[in-house]
Design an enzyme around this catalytic site. Structure first.
Site, PDB file in Angstrom:
ATOM      1  CB  SER A  99      -4.310  -5.729   8.909  1.00  0.00           C
ATOM      2  OG  SER A  99      -3.395  -5.871   9.971  1.00  0.00           O
ATOM      3  CE  LYS A 105      -0.535  -7.279   7.983  1.00  0.00           C
ATOM      4  NZ  LYS A 105      -1.077  -7.743   9.260  1.00  0.00           N
ATOM      5  CB  SER A 154      -3.582 -10.458   9.557  1.00  0.00           C
ATOM      6  OG  SER A 154      -3.535  -9.065   9.367  1.00  0.00           O
TER       7      SER A 154
END
Length: 399
Positions: A72, A75, A127
């Protein structure tokens, strides 16, 4: 090397000579500092890097150019790309694909309409993989087009070369890779943006959506659960193939740091590695600024100046000197050669009219000398004439 015993008088003489040299040689600036390599962190994560956010100087690295899976951390790139390409007030309609993505979500409903800014908050704070898909489809029509465009953006706008993203959220794909150094550079670039910094620093946020109303809490533990002094933001990541991944930004005084760790075995290892990196940075380094307009001279006396503020990283103790060549290259030379850096200065062109004026001033001064003498002579002659006239006038009256 043999060191001879020096008496007190000799030491005083040597000290005086050194001080004189420092005063005379205004082209060099000396600051003291020590080599901290003996205290460098020993990390468990497979790859890591510590970066000075202002200067981009690498302060520590471990396998920082090895391609790995970011999870993640992706992102961060999705967010800055969306901020710069999109309009934060845009209203995005959530698709079925976004609604049904696996992994961490903010539970968007199919057909829900939500602003791009709110999606970015759900993306970075909680997230949300669904927020990532919704952003990608809104900006580029599809995840495939998004991936193509963001990779081009990362190469041309940020300058990273070893990153390839195939989705906006970081769920595993064997072709979805980056490096610790690339992630640090992407974060450094993103942190220059005020909107990104604002969202990245949010610890908790009330969230109201069609399918879910709650309070979002930043997943990064140094932001809340185990607070670290100076932390300004962070992003966590995990999939089985990536292990624990972590990006952390922190600031104390004039030093801003970015720490990236990839493929930690456990959360505890990833956070301990991050704390070690940040401690190492804050204990040993500082950022020094050369202010815009500061003047320098090369060895041949050519004048130059800094046209903008120039930042460089230095160790807190040890030797630093600034050297300027005749082409205007300012080099910061340090005991730790890895910290050496260079800047381009602008040559100061002398004003030819002023120089010409100054050059001709002695001739004018020479012309003024006889002119002043003439005034004195004429004044003296006038007094004599008036005196003679007075004597004649007095004699005429007596007759």
């Amino acid at each position: 090397m043999t060191v001879k015993n020096l008496g007190g008088a000799n030491l005083k003489k040597i000290a005086m000579v050194l001080v004189t040299i420092l005063l005379i040689n205004s082209k060099l600036t000396f600051i003291a500092y020590a080599d901290p390599t003996s205290g460098a962190p020993t990390l468990s994560s497979e790859a890591a890097i510590l970066l000075d956010q202002k200067t981009g100087q690498v302060l520590y690295d471990k396998n920082s150019t090895a391609q790995m899976y970011p999870a993640s951390l992706t992102k961060i790139a999705t967010a800055i790309y969306a901020i710069e390409k999109g309009n934060l007030d845009d209203i995005v309609t959530v698709s079925s694909k976004a609604r049904n993505v696996e992994g961490t979500r903010v539970y968007l409903a199919e057909g829900e309409q939500i602003s791009l800014k709110k999606l970015l908050q759900g993306l970075l704070i909680n997230s949300g993989n669904d927020a990532g898909i919704a952003i990608a489809e809104h900006l580029d029509g599809s995840v495939r087009n998004f991936s193509k465009n963001i990779n081009e953006y990362l190469k041309t706008e940020i300058g990273v070369q070893d990153t390839n993203f195939v989705n906006p959220h970081g769920l595993f794909d064997p072709n979805h890779v980056t490096t610790a150094e690339d992630m640090a550079r992407i974060t450094q670039y993103a942190m220059k943006n005020e909107t990104f910094r604002e969202i990245m620093s949010i610890k908790e946020l009330d969230w109201t959506g069609e399918a879910w109303s709650t309070t979002l809490y930043n997943h990064h533990k140094l932001m809340r659960e185990i607070p670290y002094e100076g932390v300004t933001g962070g992003k966590t990541g995990y999939v089985d193939q990536s292990g624990q991944t972590l990006v952390t930004t922190a600031e104390r005084g004039n030093l801003s740091l970015i720490a990236v760790t990839l493929k930690g075995n456990t959360q505890t290892e990833a956070y301990n590695d991050t704390i070690e990196l940040l401690d190492f940075g804050f204990e040993n380094f500082k950022t020094t600024q050369i202010v815009k307009g500061k003047k320098f001279e090369s060895e041949d006396g050519v004048p130059f100046l800094a046209t903008k503020n120039l930042n460089y990283t230095q160790m807190k103790t040890g030797d630093v000197k600034l050297e300027v060549t005749n082409d205007g290259t300012l080099t910061v030379v340090q005991s730790n050669e890895a910290l050496n850096t260079s800047f381009q200065l602008k040559e100061v062109k002398q004003n030819t009219a002023v120089a010409s004026s100054k050059a001709s001033s002695p001739d004018r001064d020479q012309e003024q000398i006889p002119f002043t003498s003439n005034i004195s002579f004429y004044f003296f002659m006038l007094i004599i004439v008036l005196g003679v006239f007075g004597m004649v006038y007095t004699r005429v009256l007596k007759r």
